[in-house]
Design an enzyme around this catalytic site. Structure first.
Site, PDB file in Angstrom:
ATOM      1  N   ASP A  77       0.891  -1.085  -0.180  1.00  0.00           N
ATOM      2  CA  ASP A  77      -0.001  -0.066   0.043  1.00  0.00           C
ATOM      3  C   ASP A  77       0.782   1.193   0.160  1.00  0.00           C
ATOM      4  O   ASP A  77       2.118   1.099   0.065  1.00  0.00           O
ATOM      5  CB  ASP A  77      -0.793  -0.024   1.264  1.00  0.00           C
ATOM      6  CG  ASP A  77      -1.920   1.303   1.311  1.00  0.00           C
ATOM      7  OD1 ASP A  77      -2.350   1.699   0.219  1.00  0.00           O
ATOM      8  OD2 ASP A  77      -2.250   1.486   2.385  1.00  0.00           O
TER       9      ASP A  77
ATOM     10  N   ASP B   7      -0.203   5.061   0.900  1.00  0.00           N
ATOM     11  CA  ASP B   7      -0.433   6.016   2.378  1.00  0.00           C
ATOM     12  C   ASP B   7      -0.442   5.325   3.506  1.00  0.00           C
ATOM     13  O   ASP B   7      -1.028   4.213   3.524  1.00  0.00           O
ATOM     14  CB  ASP B   7      -1.787   6.786   2.102  1.00  0.00           C
ATOM     15  CG  ASP B   7      -1.575   7.563   0.568  1.00  0.00           C
ATOM     16  OD1 ASP B   7      -0.956   8.687   0.732  1.00  0.00           O
ATOM     17  OD2 ASP B   7      -2.386   7.507  -0.257  1.00  0.00           O
TER      18      ASP B   7
END
Length: 159
Positions: free
Chosen positions: A12, A14
């Site tokens: 991922d 953020d």
């Protein structure tokens, strides 16, 4: 160990590789200011992050974690304004978490293909990866608008 060898690793963006809250909060509060609304604390904005820009704007303009995305004039205006504000300050305050470059470099050095799978729209994802010096690590980058479904749907990982 693993019964099946690891063939690739997906990350991922953020909150995993990058602390982007300062820029997300700045852009979200710029939208609120345009709408005549008071600024929200970074902690409040952080509580709204995680399901893509459209959901962030729905929650932020209504200051409601239970808000949903719709095509109301308010949310439509907020999404357009957010895109402008966030693109203008995309990497002003965003920082890599400690060890990210070293970790990605070590994994890439082992020959593992790396992917970045995020709900952030590609219009934000690609420039951020480039500015932060991460784009060369990933053989695949998927944003929240790359496929028909986004996380937590399994489609991005299956892809």
């Amino acid at each position: 160990m693993f019964a099946t060898p690891i063939r690739a690793i997906a990350f991922d963006l953020d909150g995993t590789l990058v602390d982007s809250l300062p820029d997300l909060s700045r852009a979200a509060n710029a939208v609120r200011a345009e709408l005549g609304l008071p600024a929200l604390a970074d902690a409040r904005v952080r509580s709204f992050v995680g399901d893509g820009a459209a959901m962030l704007m729905a929650r932020t303009v209504l200051d409601d974690s239970g808000a949903s995305v719709d095509d109301s004039p308010l949310q439509t205006r907020a999404r357009a304004a957010f895109q402008q504000h966030y693109l203008a300050t995309l990497s002003a305050g965003s920082q890599l978490y400690p060890g990210v470059h070293d970790g990605l470099s070590a994994l890439a050095g082992r020959g593992l293909p790396l992917a970045c799978v995020t709900n952030k729209p590609m219009v934000f994802t690609q420039p951020l990866l480039l500015v932060l010096g991460l784009s060369h690590y990933f053989s695949l980058v998927l944003g929240g608008d790359s496929l028909a479904s986004k996380k937590p749907d399994p489609l991005p990982l299956a892809h």
